[in-house]
Design a protein around this motif. Sequence first.
Motif, PDB file in Angstrom:
ATOM      1  N   LEU A  68       0.803  -1.229   0.000  1.00 59.24           N
ATOM      2  CA  LEU A  68       0.000   0.000   0.000  1.00 59.24           C
ATOM      3  C   LEU A  68       0.832   1.273   0.000  1.00 59.24           C
ATOM      4  O   LEU A  68       0.439   2.265  -0.631  1.00 59.24           O
ATOM      5  N   ILE A  69       1.988   1.309   0.694  1.00 60.04           N
ATOM      6  CA  ILE A  69       2.771   2.552   0.750  1.00 60.04           C
ATOM      7  C   ILE A  69       4.263   2.319   0.500  1.00 60.04           C
ATOM      8  O   ILE A  69       5.096   3.148   0.858  1.00 60.04           O
ATOM      9  N   ALA A  70       4.607   1.195  -0.129  1.00 65.98           N
ATOM     10  CA  ALA A  70       5.985   0.902  -0.563  1.00 65.98           C
ATOM     11  C   ALA A  70       6.993   1.013   0.578  1.00 65.98           C
ATOM     12  O   ALA A  70       8.142   1.409   0.368  1.00 65.98           O
ATOM     13  N   ASN A  71       6.573   0.690   1.802  1.00 68.57           N
ATOM     14  CA  ASN A  71       7.453   0.753   2.973  1.00 68.57           C
ATOM     15  C   ASN A  71       8.089   2.131   3.174  1.00 68.57           C
ATOM     16  O   ASN A  71       9.150   2.252   3.788  1.00 68.57           O
ATOM     17  N   GLN A  72       7.441   3.166   2.645  1.00 71.24           N
ATOM     18  CA  GLN A  72       7.949   4.540   2.747  1.00 71.24           C
ATOM     19  C   GLN A  72       9.445   4.588   2.417  1.00 71.24           C
ATOM     20  O   GLN A  72      10.270   5.076   3.200  1.00 71.24           O
ATOM     21  N   SER A  73       9.772   4.126   1.207  1.00 70.62           N
ATOM     22  CA  SER A  73      11.183   3.942   0.844  1.00 70.62           C
ATOM     23  C   SER A  73      11.615   4.726  -0.392  1.00 70.62           C
ATOM     24  O   SER A  73      12.758   4.597  -0.830  1.00 70.62           O
ATOM     25  N   LEU A  74      10.741   5.564  -0.968  1.00 71.23           N
ATOM     26  CA  LEU A  74      11.038   6.165  -2.268  1.00 71.23           C
ATOM     27  C   LEU A  74      11.579   7.590  -2.135  1.00 71.23           C
ATOM     28  O   LEU A  74      11.152   8.348  -1.266  1.00 71.23           O
ATOM     29  N   PRO A  75      12.513   7.988  -3.027  1.00 70.71           N
ATOM     30  CA  PRO A  75      13.078   9.345  -2.992  1.00 70.71           C
ATOM     31  C   PRO A  75      12.112  10.386  -3.566  1.00 70.71           C
ATOM     32  O   PRO A  75      11.093  10.038  -4.161  1.00 70.71           O
ATOM     33  N   LYS A 126       2.051   7.758  11.030  1.00 67.65           N
ATOM     34  CA  LYS A 126       2.328   6.493  10.340  1.00 67.65           C
ATOM     35  C   LYS A 126       1.034   5.816   9.871  1.00 67.65           C
ATOM     36  O   LYS A 126       0.787   4.628  10.141  1.00 67.65           O
ATOM     37  N   VAL A 127       0.212   6.580   9.176  1.00 70.94           N
ATOM     38  CA  VAL A 127      -1.075   6.075   8.698  1.00 70.94           C
ATOM     39  C   VAL A 127      -0.923   5.455   7.308  1.00 70.94           C
ATOM     40  O   VAL A 127      -0.005   5.779   6.555  1.00 70.94           O
ATOM     41  N   PHE A 128      -1.835   4.544   6.982  1.00 70.08           N
ATOM     42  CA  PHE A 128      -1.927   4.001   5.627  1.00 70.08           C
ATOM     43  C   PHE A 128      -2.791   4.904   4.745  1.00 70.08           C
ATOM     44  O   PHE A 128      -2.555   5.028   3.555  1.00 70.08           O
ATOM     45  N   THR A 129      -3.840   5.470   5.352  1.00 71.71           N
ATOM     46  CA  THR A 129      -4.737   6.364   4.609  1.00 71.71           C
ATOM     47  C   THR A 129      -4.908   7.666   5.380  1.00 71.71           C
ATOM     48  O   THR A 129      -4.700   7.723   6.602  1.00 71.71           O
ATOM     49  N   ALA A 130      -5.340   8.704   4.665  1.00 74.01           N
ATOM     50  CA  ALA A 130      -5.543  10.014   5.284  1.00 74.01           C
ATOM     51  C   ALA A 130      -6.675   9.982   6.297  1.00 74.01           C
ATOM     52  O   ALA A 130      -6.709  10.800   7.226  1.00 74.01           O
ATOM     53  N   TYR A 131      -7.601   9.035   6.150  1.00 80.94           N
ATOM     54  CA  TYR A 131      -8.837   9.064   6.924  1.00 80.94           C
ATOM     55  C   TYR A 131      -8.687   8.431   8.305  1.00 80.94           C
ATOM     56  O   TYR A 131      -9.548   8.626   9.167  1.00 80.94           O
ATOM     57  N   GLU A 132      -7.605   7.694   8.535  1.00 78.41           N
ATOM     58  CA  GLU A 132      -7.331   7.164   9.866  1.00 78.41           C
ATOM     59  C   GLU A 132      -7.176   8.300  10.876  1.00 78.41           C
ATOM     60  O   GLU A 132      -7.590   8.192  12.033  1.00 78.41           O
ATOM     61  N   TYR A 146       2.505  10.351  -1.823  1.00 81.41           N
ATOM     62  CA  TYR A 146       3.589  10.966  -1.053  1.00 81.41           C
ATOM     63  C   TYR A 146       3.796  10.329   0.320  1.00 81.41           C
ATOM     64  O   TYR A 146       4.772  10.638   0.996  1.00 81.41           O
ATOM     65  N   LEU A 147       2.929   9.410   0.711  1.00 84.59           N
ATOM     66  CA  LEU A 147       3.230   8.595   1.898  1.00 84.59           C
ATOM     67  C   LEU A 147       4.348   7.597   1.625  1.00 84.59           C
ATOM     68  O   LEU A 147       4.906   7.009   2.551  1.00 84.59           O
TER      69      LEU A 147
END
Length: 565
Positions: free
Chosen positions: A34-41, A99-105, A258-259
Amino acid sequence: MSFIDWLVLIGTLSFIVIYGMYRSRGKQNIEDYLIANQSLPWYHVCFSVMATQASAITFLSAPGQGFADGMRFVQFYFGLPLAMVVLSITFVPIFHRLKVFTAYEFLETRFDGRVRIFTVILFLLSRGLSTGLSIYAPSIVLATILGWDLTWTNILMGTVVLVYTVSGGTKAISHTHLQQMIIVTVAMFVAGYMVVHLLPAEVGFVDALKIAGKAGRINTIDFHFDPNSRYNLWSGLIGGFFLQLSYFGTDQSQVGRYLTGQSIGQSRLGLMMNGLLKIPMQFLILLVGILVFVYYQYNPAPLFFNQVEIDKLKSSQYAADYESLETKHQRLVSHQREAVDNLAQALEKDQSSEVERWQNTINEADKAKKELKSEAVALIKKNNPTADTSDVNYVFLRFVLDRLPIGLIGLLIAVIFSASMGSIAAAYNSLASTTVIDIYKRFYRKEGSENHFLNASRLATIGWGIFCVIVAQYASKLGSMIEAVNILGSLFYGVILGIFLVAFYFKKLGGRATFWGAVLAEIAVVLCWWFDLTAFLWLNVIGCLLVIGFAWGYQQIMGKENKVG
């Protein structure tokens, strides 16, 4: 298309998909999916955000919008850079810190489950419908090129992207977005160059712009404040700001992009670069449409650009009537070509009186051509009541197929398809993540293995893919696709943004007040649109302010709530 064009098309798309799948190989868990382990530049974030917004609608409908209406549409994006600044300061650090998966959490933490679910419903409805439009846009391409039935073409397009999304997840989407934006940018520059190259030898790029200006197409900025005007400086800066802030700040298809950033700084930099690059990119796409307009001032233009419907009309009982309209149209085209030649000479000699004379002649011919087109549309509707009569979506496609050389046709069709794949894939992913995290995991299965929720995400992706394909079957009724998708967003985004602004900045307003404020605001926005009380961009401002106003009023009347967050 020729064999070479098919080779270029299939090769380009295959490279994008295979590269994305290769870069996302390996064992996946729910966070990676869902969020690519927050690993992208940051540059992945930037191009992924741009590619998600720039669907096939952008490259099919926007040049046609420029052809028909000039540069006015670019004002729609004037509020974007300011929105990126606000997002970078406020939204990005909060979402990363939680550290949410979605904005709505975040909304349930701030308010309660009722506000969270209402916002989720608004998002799922708006994004599901918009994604249907994004499927329909590239389906036009295949249906036009191959003469395929549009229903089955929609099914094919939606299914191909579905297979790619289910298997790859967010990381595959982000890696393919990078390749897509590079190909798209190069292809649009090449398309602009080729249009100028196909103009008469004595007409250069600057000459083309002068002619377009005198024909009313270089109308970039309108300073006149008019709430009923769709595109002016004020609707773009104010209404566009609210729309872009809501889209990029609260729409999971963008928040999910952008997450994936490695850090708050990387996500911020990606968003800021998007704010800097998006307006020039949109300007370029509209400019290509304007150059196509100039091209058709020197060359015979179709009376109606949807060749499929014209072919049906020519073999119907209305063939003779259409033939008569076509004859009148060709006489107007010849007359207008003569006027354009004279205008070019007058501009070169700086003869202001002659410039005005021939400018008026061109505008009169343009008006007469529009009247003939209206008559042609009436015939098409008589012959086929379900026909797509919005010409804007076909202008650029018809030019590409009729006028560009072998090889380049395949490349530009690949651009349309790759843009479609990127935006649809991101939408599928966001719909699935919101469904699983905010509904399934919240109400039905709070605990489970990583593999269980990963499979649930894939099943949710399939379910939403089917829904979006069904929506695509009805998209032809909505006119210009690029306008339709933004009107649809404006019905929901202002209210969603209002909910988040209350959460961030109005700490004394609680969940009950916010919920009823949002419900009343959404009803008011729909009524404003239904009765056509204002241009659609202002619906974003109205929705946002009404949520805040209604929530404040409710709390003043009903008294303080126990839970104010």
